[in-house]
Design an enzyme around this catalytic site. Structure first.
Site, mmCIF file in Angstrom:
data_model
loop_
_atom_site.group_PDB
_atom_site.id
_atom_site.type_symbol
_atom_site.label_atom_id
_atom_site.label_comp_id
_atom_site.label_asym_id
_atom_site.label_seq_id
_atom_site.Cartn_x
_atom_site.Cartn_y
_atom_site.Cartn_z
ATOM 1 C CB CYS A 119 -29.945 21.017 15.184
ATOM 2 S SG CYS A 119 -30.750 22.200 14.089
ATOM 3 C CG HIS A 262 -26.119 20.448 13.747
ATOM 4 N ND1 HIS A 262 -26.923 19.970 12.742
ATOM 5 C CD2 HIS A 262 -26.538 21.721 14.006
ATOM 6 C CE1 HIS A 262 -27.801 20.909 12.413
ATOM 7 N NE2 HIS A 262 -27.586 21.972 13.154
ATOM 8 C CG ASN A 292 -28.934 23.538 9.986
ATOM 9 O OD1 ASN A 292 -29.309 22.390 10.191
ATOM 10 N ND2 ASN A 292 -28.850 24.440 10.943
HETATM 11 N N1 ACO Z 1 -27.405 38.086 2.457
HETATM 12 C C1 ACO Z 1 -26.909 39.328 2.534
HETATM 13 N N2 ACO Z 1 -26.887 40.034 3.654
HETATM 14 C C2 ACO Z 1 -27.396 39.482 4.763
HETATM 15 C C3 ACO Z 1 -27.933 38.186 4.754
HETATM 16 C C4 ACO Z 1 -27.941 37.492 3.542
HETATM 17 N N3 ACO Z 1 -28.446 36.242 3.433
HETATM 18 N N4 ACO Z 1 -28.372 37.894 5.992
HETATM 19 C C5 ACO Z 1 -28.101 38.956 6.757
HETATM 20 N N5 ACO Z 1 -27.521 39.933 6.004
HETATM 21 C C6 ACO Z 1 -27.080 41.235 6.423
HETATM 22 C C7 ACO Z 1 -27.845 41.742 7.628
HETATM 23 O O1 ACO Z 1 -29.050 42.342 7.233
HETATM 24 C C8 ACO Z 1 -26.880 42.725 8.202
HETATM 25 O O2 ACO Z 1 -26.952 43.913 7.464
HETATM 26 P P1 ACO Z 1 -26.980 45.333 8.211
HETATM 27 O O3 ACO Z 1 -25.692 45.414 8.938
HETATM 28 O O4 ACO Z 1 -27.111 46.279 7.064
HETATM 29 O O5 ACO Z 1 -28.162 45.258 9.114
HETATM 30 C C9 ACO Z 1 -25.515 42.101 7.915
HETATM 31 O O6 ACO Z 1 -25.733 41.150 6.845
HETATM 32 C C10 ACO Z 1 -24.924 41.380 9.094
HETATM 33 O O7 ACO Z 1 -25.937 40.562 9.667
HETATM 34 P P2 ACO Z 1 -25.601 39.590 10.843
HETATM 35 O O8 ACO Z 1 -26.865 38.912 11.287
HETATM 36 O O9 ACO Z 1 -24.803 40.321 11.864
HETATM 37 O O10 ACO Z 1 -24.667 38.536 10.118
HETATM 38 P P3 ACO Z 1 -23.708 37.474 10.750
HETATM 39 O O11 ACO Z 1 -22.322 37.733 10.387
HETATM 40 O O12 ACO Z 1 -24.033 37.233 12.194
HETATM 41 O O13 ACO Z 1 -24.129 36.159 9.951
HETATM 42 C C11 ACO Z 1 -25.468 34.178 10.269
HETATM 43 C C12 ACO Z 1 -25.458 35.687 10.041
HETATM 44 C C13 ACO Z 1 -24.818 33.513 9.075
HETATM 45 C C14 ACO Z 1 -26.901 33.702 10.406
HETATM 46 C C15 ACO Z 1 -24.659 33.861 11.554
HETATM 47 O O14 ACO Z 1 -25.089 34.670 12.629
HETATM 48 C C16 ACO Z 1 -24.780 32.429 11.937
HETATM 49 O O15 ACO Z 1 -24.304 31.544 11.259
HETATM 50 N N6 ACO Z 1 -25.392 32.143 13.079
HETATM 51 C C17 ACO Z 1 -25.650 30.786 13.478
HETATM 52 C C18 ACO Z 1 -27.053 30.461 13.057
HETATM 53 C C19 ACO Z 1 -27.280 29.005 12.782
HETATM 54 O O16 ACO Z 1 -26.401 28.210 12.581
HETATM 55 N N7 ACO Z 1 -28.552 28.672 12.766
HETATM 56 C C20 ACO Z 1 -28.936 27.371 12.389
HETATM 57 C C21 ACO Z 1 -29.972 26.805 13.239
HETATM 58 S S1 ACO Z 1 -29.384 26.332 14.760
HETATM 59 C C22 ACO Z 1 -28.381 25.209 14.573
HETATM 60 O O17 ACO Z 1 -28.460 24.377 13.721
HETATM 61 C C23 ACO Z 1 -27.305 25.246 15.527
#
Ligand code: ACO
Length: 339
Positions: A119, A262, A292
């Site tokens: 990215c 980004h 993304n």
């Molecule tokens: N739909 C419904 N529920 C979901 C989903 C979904 N798509 N994905 C995860 N959950 C659930 C999980 O299973 C978990 O459930 P549980 O508590 O019963 O186990 C709950 O939601 C919370 O999961 P978390 O992983 O803690 O969710 P979080 O609030 O951290 O959000 C996310 C996840 C959106 C991925 C966040 O961590 C994030 O944005 N991280 C950055 C990742 C990113 O930007 N990556 C891109 C590539 S790198 C880059 O470009 C920089």
């Protein structure tokens, strides 16, 4: 290559373009595949839909369309290009896709190669291109950021599949004939010790070679991501590197016209804007429509904002790319547009 080397102090951003696949997959569509909902995805990421390449479309199609738009905006012929840099982690060909793009464009004089930094790739490629221009080795460069993460996402992993989409964005840059300069500072960082939080590793399989000997089989596993760690990395390192860059340039955040980050997650954009007290009206965001798109997000957003008139000639833009590697970087840009 340029026959007559000359030296140039600055670089000018002359044109931009972008292209996305025609097929849009909404959050509700994804709900048919994995257990998720529109409200969960929107509230956690800001994403409403993403574009995904169809079977008859390729990354090079998107690259060529975005590059042609950028060249048209600048008023340049393809064979005036000296270099084509394609920032991608997902080429059509592992040996590199940039030469195919060169051929498609008819950019006969240009040398072309890929650059991989996930990215951060587009920003790293832009900064790399600027060095060739500043040294006087080249006069005109096309930088393309493009990715097709849809090929490498596990579409049954709801924690990652909701985030990504496919796109390409392009920028054409030239050596400045005078003291104007559209790259007013940059910083780049890597930390491979944290690389495991976001990776697209090779498969771990062996195939028979001769006798008892075997060899590692080529191929890649789907994207593996620790979302919370990536989130923490982004909200810590992006404000940090932007702060350092602004201090280096002796600029206050209030002197910026735009924050062009980004497009990973709206919550990351909001956190960075809040840190610098930049109003949301100055934070460029289109991830609701595209998700993304990795190396493509910054030029895709740039192109949209230039074409709808938000970014105008002379505007000052702070940009930051960040992602797998881990890698991150920032640049202070100015938009000149066509001569
Ligand atoms: N739909 C419904 N529920 C979901 C989903 C979904 N798509 N994905 C995860 N959950 C659930 C999980 O299973 C978990 O459930 P549980 O508590 O019963 O186990 C709950 O939601 C919370 O999961 P978390 O992983 O803690 O969710 P979080 O609030 O951290 O959000 C996310 C996840 C959106 C991925 C966040 O961590 C994030 O944005 N991280 C950055 C990742 C990113 O930007 N990556 C891109 C590539 S790198 C880059 O470009 C920089």
């Amino acid at each position: 290559m340029v026959a007559q080397p000359f030296r140039s102090a600055g670089v000018l951003l002359r044109g931009c373009g972008s292209a996305t696949p025609s097929r849009s997959i909404s959050n509700a569509d994804l709900g048919q595949r994995v257990e998720t909902s529109d409200s969960w995805i929107r509230s956690r990421t800001g994403i409403a839909a993403r574009r995904v390449l169809g079977p008859s479309e390729s990354l090079i199609d998107l690259c060529a369309a975005s590059a042609s738009s950028a060249l048209t905006m600048a008023g340049w012929e393809p064979d005036s290009l000296d270099l084509i840099l394609l920032a991608t982690s997902t080429p059509d060909d592992l040996f590199g896709s940039a030469p195919r793009l060169q051929s498609r464009l008819g950019a006969h004089r240009a040398v072309a190669f890929d650059l991989t930094a996930a990215c951060s790739g587009f920003l790293f490629a832009l900064i790399t291109a600027a060095q060739y221009l500043r040294s006087g080795a080249m006069r005109r460069i096309l930088v393309v950021g493009a990715d097709q993460l849809s090929r490498w996402v596990d579409w049954d992993d709801r924690r990652s599949c909701v985030l990504f989409g496919d796109a390409a964005g392009a920028l054409v840059m030239e050596a400045s004939p005078d003291d104007r300069d559209d790259l007013n500072g940059f910083l780049m960082r890597s930390d491979g010790s944290r690389g495991d939080v976001l990776k697209l590793p090779q498969i771990d399989e062996r195939a028979p070679l001769v006798g008892d000997a075997s060899h590692p089989q080529g191929g890649f596993q789907p994207i593996q991501m620790n979302g919370q760690e990536v989130y923490k990395f982004a909200v810590r390192e992006v404000p940090g590197i932007l702060d350092e860059l602004l201090q280096q340039a002796d600029l206050g955040a209030e002197q910026l016209d735009w924050l062009l980050l980004h497009q990973a997650n709206q919550r990351i954009l909001d956190a960075v804007a809040e840190r610098f007290a930049v109003p949301s009206t100055k934070v460029l965001s289109n991830l609701a429509n595209y998700g993304n798109t990795s190396a493509a997000t910054i030029p895709l957003m740039l192109d949209e904002a230039v074409r709808d008139g938000r970014i105008q000639a002379g505007h000052r833009i702070a940009s930051s790319g960040f992602g797998a590697g881990l890698s991150w970087g920032a640049a202070l840009l100015r938009w000149s547009g066509p001569a």
